[in-house]
Write a protein that holds these residues in place. Structure first.
Motif, PDB file in Angstrom:
ATOM      1  N   PRO A 174       2.054  20.567  -6.000  1.00 28.17           N
ATOM      2  CA  PRO A 174       3.113  21.070  -6.561  1.00 28.17           C
ATOM      3  C   PRO A 174       4.250  19.830  -6.847  1.00 28.17           C
ATOM      4  O   PRO A 174       4.107  18.684  -6.187  1.00 28.17           O
ATOM      5  N   ASP A 175       4.927  20.218  -7.838  1.00 26.91           N
ATOM      6  CA  ASP A 175       6.051  19.229  -8.236  1.00 26.91           C
ATOM      7  C   ASP A 175       5.460  17.939  -8.954  1.00 26.91           C
ATOM      8  O   ASP A 175       5.950  16.893  -8.954  1.00 26.91           O
TER       9      ASP A 175
ATOM     10  N   VAL B 294       1.925   7.101  -6.866  1.00 19.62           N
ATOM     11  CA  VAL B 294       0.762   8.113  -7.417  1.00 19.62           C
ATOM     12  C   VAL B 294       1.387   9.571  -6.958  1.00 19.62           C
ATOM     13  O   VAL B 294       1.243  10.469  -7.983  1.00 19.62           O
ATOM     14  N   ALA B 295       1.654   9.757  -5.598  1.00 16.19           N
ATOM     15  CA  ALA B 295       2.238  10.870  -5.072  1.00 16.19           C
ATOM     16  C   ALA B 295       3.257  11.641  -6.126  1.00 16.19           C
ATOM     17  O   ALA B 295       3.507  12.628  -6.211  1.00 16.19           O
ATOM     18  N   ASP B 296       4.149  10.345  -6.262  1.00 12.80           N
ATOM     19  CA  ASP B 296       5.497  10.929  -7.081  1.00 12.80           C
ATOM     20  C   ASP B 296       5.029  11.585  -8.632  1.00 12.80           C
ATOM     21  O   ASP B 296       5.545  12.529  -8.892  1.00 12.80           O
ATOM     22  N   ARG B 297       4.127  10.745  -8.926  1.00 12.25           N
ATOM     23  CA  ARG B 297       3.758  11.191 -10.654  1.00 12.25           C
ATOM     24  C   ARG B 297       2.779  12.547 -10.502  1.00 12.25           C
ATOM     25  O   ARG B 297       2.752  13.540 -11.407  1.00 12.25           O
TER      26      ARG B 297
ATOM     27  N   VAL C  41       0.953  -1.043  -0.098  1.00 17.81           N
ATOM     28  CA  VAL C  41      -0.032  -0.072   0.147  1.00 17.81           C
ATOM     29  C   VAL C  41       0.903   1.224  -0.066  1.00 17.81           C
ATOM     30  O   VAL C  41       0.692   2.310  -0.769  1.00 17.81           O
ATOM     31  N   VAL C  42       2.055   1.274   0.784  1.00 16.18           N
ATOM     32  CA  VAL C  42       2.874   2.521   0.841  1.00 16.18           C
ATOM     33  C   VAL C  42       3.599   2.553  -0.451  1.00 16.18           C
ATOM     34  O   VAL C  42       3.435   3.933  -0.889  1.00 16.18           O
ATOM     35  N   GLN C  43       3.760   1.645  -1.245  1.00 14.66           N
ATOM     36  CA  GLN C  43       4.520   1.910  -2.541  1.00 14.66           C
ATOM     37  C   GLN C  43       3.638   2.431  -3.379  1.00 14.66           C
ATOM     38  O   GLN C  43       3.882   3.195  -4.134  1.00 14.66           O
ATOM     39  N   SER C  44       2.376   1.656  -3.613  1.00 17.46           N
ATOM     40  CA  SER C  44       1.243   2.288  -4.411  1.00 17.46           C
ATOM     41  C   SER C  44       0.910   3.749  -4.279  1.00 17.46           C
ATOM     42  O   SER C  44       0.809   4.610  -5.323  1.00 17.46           O
TER      43      SER C  44
END
Ligand code: SAM
Length: 176
Positions: free
Chosen positions: A158-159, A53-56, A46-49
């Motif tokens: 942002p980002d 998403v947050a990274d992209r 879950v943490v990775q999924s």
């Protein structure tokens, strides 16, 4: 949207059957103005999924697993925050949201399987999104919308590496 500090606490998550729903709890919270999710079970999937998403899609949403739910609630309250537990047994959302809306720091607790009775006493507010059984994702979405009074539709992330260009027809995106 004002800079309120809202986080989610997900309790009762079972890695073998709740991964998709718990990921959607986090993504719904992220989209609708929460800063992060504490997960009271160890589940790096879950943490990775959520991180992917947050990274992209941007923003600083956190997802921390393996937290002790009682400690999380007690520390949140000790630092001046209020705790809302979403449960169909609580006070109906429209009848209590006016009291909750001024809170600057809020922890929103959602369950999966049966929630321990102790949670009802620890919460500052037990809030029902109708008195009918349904879903933690739907409850969270409606709660956050009423809490932010619609301003969450105008949040910025942002980002971000990608952004949607709203279109009446078709799918338009912009790589940033
Ligand atoms: N049967 C479980 C119990 O008695 O605690 C609840 C299971 S329900 C699928 C999972 C979560 O969805 C609940 O813990 C609650 O957070 C949320 N939920 C479901 N229906 C709700 C409602 N009408 N109002 C507020 N929250 C609700």
């Amino acid at each position: 949207m004002t800079e309120k500090e809202v986080a989610i606490l997900r309790i009762g998550h079972r890695p073998e059957r709740d991964q998709r729903v718990t990921t959607h709890v986090a993504l719904t919270g992220r989209a609708l103005g929460a800063r992060g999710m504490f997960l009271a079970t160890r589940d790096k999937g879950v943490v990775q999924s959520v991180a992917d998403v947050a990274d992209r899609w941007g923003g600083n949403f956190f997802c921390t697993d393996d937290v002790k739910w009682r400690t999380c609630v007690k520390e949140w309250k000790a630092s001046g925050g209020k705790v809302v537990h979403l449960t169909m047994y609580g006070i109906n959302l429209p009848d209590i949201i006016g009291e909750i809306r001024p809170c600057e720091k809020l922890l929103v607790v959602v369950g999966a399987e049966k929630v321990p009775g102790e949670m009802y006493g620890l919460a500052d507010y037990n809030v029902a999104v109708t008195g009918q059984p349904h879903s933690e994702i739907a409850s969270l979405a409606l709660f956050l919308d009423r809490f932010y009074d619609g301003s969450e539709f105008y949040s910025t992330f942002p980002d971000a590496k990608i952004r949607i260009v709203p279109s009446r027809a078709g799918k338009q995106t912009e790589e940033l």
